[in-house]
Design an enzyme around this catalytic site. Structure first.
Site, PDB file in Angstrom:
ATOM      1  N   ARG A  62      38.859  45.757  48.270  1.00 25.58           N
ATOM      2  CA  ARG A  62      38.103  45.240  47.128  1.00 25.58           C
ATOM      3  C   ARG A  62      37.894  46.367  46.133  1.00 25.58           C
ATOM      4  NH1 ARG A  62      39.746  40.925  48.068  1.00 25.58           N
ATOM      5  NH2 ARG A  62      38.692  39.357  49.313  1.00 25.58           N
ATOM      6  N   GLU A  90      38.170  43.915  37.325  1.00 20.42           N
ATOM      7  CA  GLU A  90      39.440  43.228  37.515  1.00 20.42           C
ATOM      8  C   GLU A  90      39.397  41.936  36.715  1.00 20.42           C
ATOM      9  OE1 GLU A  90      41.825  43.363  41.388  1.00 20.42           O
ATOM     10  OE2 GLU A  90      40.919  41.371  41.372  1.00 20.42           O
ATOM     11  N   HIS A 109      46.750  42.481  42.199  1.00 18.78           N
ATOM     12  CA  HIS A 109      45.987  41.844  43.271  1.00 18.78           C
ATOM     13  C   HIS A 109      46.854  40.833  44.020  1.00 18.78           C
ATOM     14  CE1 HIS A 109      41.680  40.609  44.575  1.00 18.78           C
ATOM     15  NE2 HIS A 109      42.538  40.467  45.558  1.00 18.78           N
TER      16      HIS A 109
END
Length: 146
Positions: A62, A90, A109
């Site tokens: 994360r 993000e 991602h």
């Protein structure tokens, strides 16, 4: 059961709080952890400073686990390298300074989208469940103390 039971050290396992003292001799730190109160900001300025010159941070966990400003400073100085599948924030803005660092790879991602990953995950889960239902101990079972 509190999640803290899984964060304590035990034979062969060191707690997250020991990480800064352990990383000085490691050239690569791979983060594949969930976000929680113990992991948020874990890779901060002090942690990154303890890493040896030329070391690499790989984050597929994360984005909030890594202090982006501190990592960006280390990358801009050319001291560390990074491979980031997740970032904070993000997505990164088009003008974020990470994009200008020559010693970082940023992917969108997608670490879990490697072909075959879903099928493998389902196969492993099915095997673990079948072992448990048959009265066996799944190979990835976590034993709790006490």
């Amino acid at each position: 059961m509190g999640a803290g039971r899984f964060r304590r050290g035990r034979d062969g396992v060191r707690p997250a709080s020991d990480l800064p003292a352990l990383i000085g001799d490691h050239d690569i730190v791979v983060i594949a952890a969930p976000i929680n109160e113990d992991t948020r900001g874990l890779l901060n300025k002090d942690f990154l400073a303890a890493m040896p010159d030329g070391a690499m941070v790989v984050n597929v966990g994360r984005g909030e686990i890594v202090d982006t400003d501190a990592l960006t400073a280390e990358l801009q100085a050319g001291r560390l390298r990074a491979a980031l599948d997740v970032t904070e924030p993000e997505p990164l803005s088009a003008d974020h300074p990470l994009w200008d660092c020559k010693n970082v790879i940023i992917s969108p991602h997608m670490s879990r989208t490697v072909p075959g990953t879903n099928a493998l995950c389902y196969e492993v889960a099915a095997n673990q469940i079948a072992t448990f239902v048959a009265g066996g101990t799944p190979s990835n079972m976590v034993q709790l103390d006490g």
